[in-house]
Design a protein around this motif. Structure first.
Motif, short mmCIF file in Angstrom:
data_model
loop_
_atom_site.label_atom_id
_atom_site.label_comp_id
_atom_site.label_asym_id
_atom_site.label_seq_id
_atom_site.Cartn_x
_atom_site.Cartn_y
_atom_site.Cartn_z
N THR A 111 -44.14 37.50 12.46
CA THR A 111 -45.49 38.05 12.33
C THR A 111 -46.54 37.11 12.91
OG1 THR A 111 -45.66 37.11 10.10
CG2 THR A 111 -44.91 39.39 10.29
N HIS A 112 -46.26 35.79 12.94
CA HIS A 112 -47.21 34.85 13.51
C HIS A 112 -47.30 34.97 15.03
CE1 HIS A 112 -48.97 32.28 10.45
NE2 HIS A 112 -47.83 32.31 9.78
N LEU A 113 -46.30 35.60 15.65
CA LEU A 113 -46.32 35.74 17.11
C LEU A 113 -47.29 36.80 17.58
CD1 LEU A 113 -42.49 35.45 17.88
CD2 LEU A 113 -44.24 33.67 18.04
N VAL A 114 -47.67 37.72 16.69
CA VAL A 114 -48.63 38.77 17.04
C VAL A 114 -49.80 38.70 16.06
CG1 VAL A 114 -49.00 41.24 17.41
CG2 VAL A 114 -46.76 40.23 17.89
N PRO A 115 -50.95 38.17 16.47
CA PRO A 115 -52.10 38.09 15.56
C PRO A 115 -52.54 39.48 15.10
CG PRO A 115 -52.43 36.71 17.51
CD PRO A 115 -51.21 37.55 17.78
N GLN A 116 -53.10 39.52 13.92
CA GLN A 116 -53.55 40.78 13.34
C GLN A 116 -54.68 41.38 14.17
OE1 GLN A 116 -54.78 40.42 9.29
NE2 GLN A 116 -54.85 42.61 8.92
N GLY A 117 -54.59 42.68 14.43
CA GLY A 117 -55.60 43.37 15.21
C GLY A 117 -55.38 43.35 16.70
N THR A 118 -54.23 42.86 17.16
CA THR A 118 -53.95 42.82 18.59
C THR A 118 -53.65 44.23 19.11
OG1 THR A 118 -53.00 40.61 18.34
CG2 THR A 118 -52.49 41.80 20.37
N PRO A 119 -54.28 44.67 20.21
CA PRO A 119 -53.97 45.99 20.78
C PRO A 119 -52.50 46.08 21.19
CG PRO A 119 -55.99 45.09 21.73
CD PRO A 119 -55.37 43.99 20.93
N PHE A 120 -51.97 47.29 21.13
CA PHE A 120 -50.54 47.49 21.43
C PHE A 120 -50.21 47.06 22.86
CE2 PHE A 120 -46.99 50.11 22.93
CZ PHE A 120 -46.04 49.81 21.98
N ALA A 121 -51.11 47.28 23.80
CA ALA A 121 -50.84 46.95 25.19
C ALA A 121 -50.74 45.44 25.41
CB ALA A 121 -51.92 47.54 26.09
N LEU A 122 -51.36 44.64 24.54
CA LEU A 122 -51.37 43.19 24.71
C LEU A 122 -50.35 42.46 23.83
CD1 LEU A 122 -55.22 42.53 24.83
CD2 LEU A 122 -53.65 42.68 26.76
N LEU A 147 -45.91 35.99 24.17
CA LEU A 147 -45.66 34.92 25.13
C LEU A 147 -46.64 33.76 24.93
CD1 LEU A 147 -44.16 33.89 27.64
CD2 LEU A 147 -45.84 35.13 29.03
N ILE A 148 -47.92 34.08 24.75
CA ILE A 148 -48.93 33.04 24.57
C ILE A 148 -48.70 32.26 23.27
CG2 ILE A 148 -51.38 32.63 24.16
CD1 ILE A 148 -52.01 34.89 26.05
N GLU A 149 -48.41 32.98 22.18
CA GLU A 149 -48.19 32.31 20.90
C GLU A 149 -46.93 31.46 20.93
OE1 GLU A 149 -50.06 32.18 18.15
OE2 GLU A 149 -51.63 33.29 19.18
N SER A 159 -47.84 28.29 22.91
CA SER A 159 -48.72 27.43 22.11
C SER A 159 -47.97 26.77 20.97
CB SER A 159 -49.90 28.24 21.56
OG SER A 159 -49.44 29.20 20.63
N ASN A 160 -46.95 27.45 20.45
CA ASN A 160 -46.14 26.87 19.37
C ASN A 160 -45.23 25.77 19.90
OD1 ASN A 160 -45.15 26.51 16.83
ND2 ASN A 160 -43.93 28.36 16.77
N ILE A 161 -44.69 25.97 21.10
CA ILE A 161 -43.76 25.01 21.68
C ILE A 161 -44.47 23.70 22.06
CG2 ILE A 161 -42.30 24.56 23.70
CD1 ILE A 161 -41.46 27.48 23.59
N ILE A 162 -45.71 23.82 22.53
CA ILE A 162 -46.41 22.61 23.01
C ILE A 162 -47.12 21.85 21.89
CG2 ILE A 162 -46.77 23.65 25.29
CD1 ILE A 162 -49.67 24.13 24.50
#
Length: 224
Positions: free
Chosen positions: A127-138, A144-146, A149-152
């Motif tokens: 659930t942390h990989l997709v922030p709340q309120g993110t549009p379905f298309a994004l 990928l971004i999360e 950011s978690n790896i670095i």
């Protein structure tokens, strides 16, 4: 010295064995003072710092707090702070200005958080990989971004601490080199600037240790 950054290279050797990293063990010298019957003012200051950090870290963890877990981060804070502060003394090697030292602190913490989170709270980690309120298309793009950011995160912790330590020490080195080339009328001004810079560096040693430990607490709070 071929360049200015070589001042941070380990150079004290006996029989080809580098002794610079032994500066990280200098903090052991304060341990016997804990066994005094009457605590000194320094120990009272350290104990009050421990209590303040414990309360703050416990507040940040909230419901995820486990007994004794805050003292892990308090010890990390004290270890970094002592090494940062000792680096301001002449002829003492600043271990926290090297990526190897900082990564050896940040990487095991991050790996342990990831192992604990993915094995015990797998759904929560997803659930942390997709922030709340993110549009379905994004959503796929945000995953990928999360993930990146978690790896670095361990790299950013290590680079932040290293860069701040190197920046201050470089400024002090550059100003100290002006003493031999400047006139006598400039020496009082350079000395006052050096005093202000050392005061700033003393505060940076505390701030960077606090930032490292507080971010580690926040990262651990996300996987529980």
């Amino acid at each position: 010295m071929a360049n200015l950054f070589m001042t941070f290279d380990p150079s004290t050797k006996i029989m080809n064995l580098s002794l610079n990293w032994l500066s990280t063990l200098l903090a052991i010298a304060i341990i016997p003072t804990y066994f005094w019957m009457i605590p000194s003012r320094q120990m009272m200051l350290v104990n009050s710092m421990f209590k303040t950090l414990h309360k703050e870290f416990k507040t940040l963890m909230g419901l995820n707090y486990y007994n004794g877990s805050t003292y892990i981060f308090v010890m990390i804070f004290m270890f970094i702070f002592i090494n940062n502060f000792l680096g301001l003394y002449p002829y003492i090697f600043t271990a926290t200005s090297h990526m190897a030292m900082n990564l050896s602190l940040a990487l095991p913490l991050w790996i342990s958080f990831m192992i604990f989170g993915w094995f015990n709270h797998t759904q929560h980690m997803f659930t942390h990989l997709v922030p709340q309120g993110t549009p379905f298309a994004l959503m796929s793009f945000m995953v990928l971004i999360e993930t990146i950011s978690n790896i670095i995160r361990p790299g950013t912790l290590a680079v932040r601490l290293m860069a701040n330590m190197i920046a201050g020490h470089l400024l002090i080195t550059l100003l100290s080199n002006l003493y031999s080339s400047s006139g006598s009328f400039l020496i009082p001004m350079i000395s006052s600037i050096m005093f202000l810079l050392l005061t700033l560096e003393a505060s940076v040693t505390l701030i960077q240790a606090y930032v490292f430990s507080i971010l580690s607490v926040l990262y651990s709070n996300e996987v529980i």
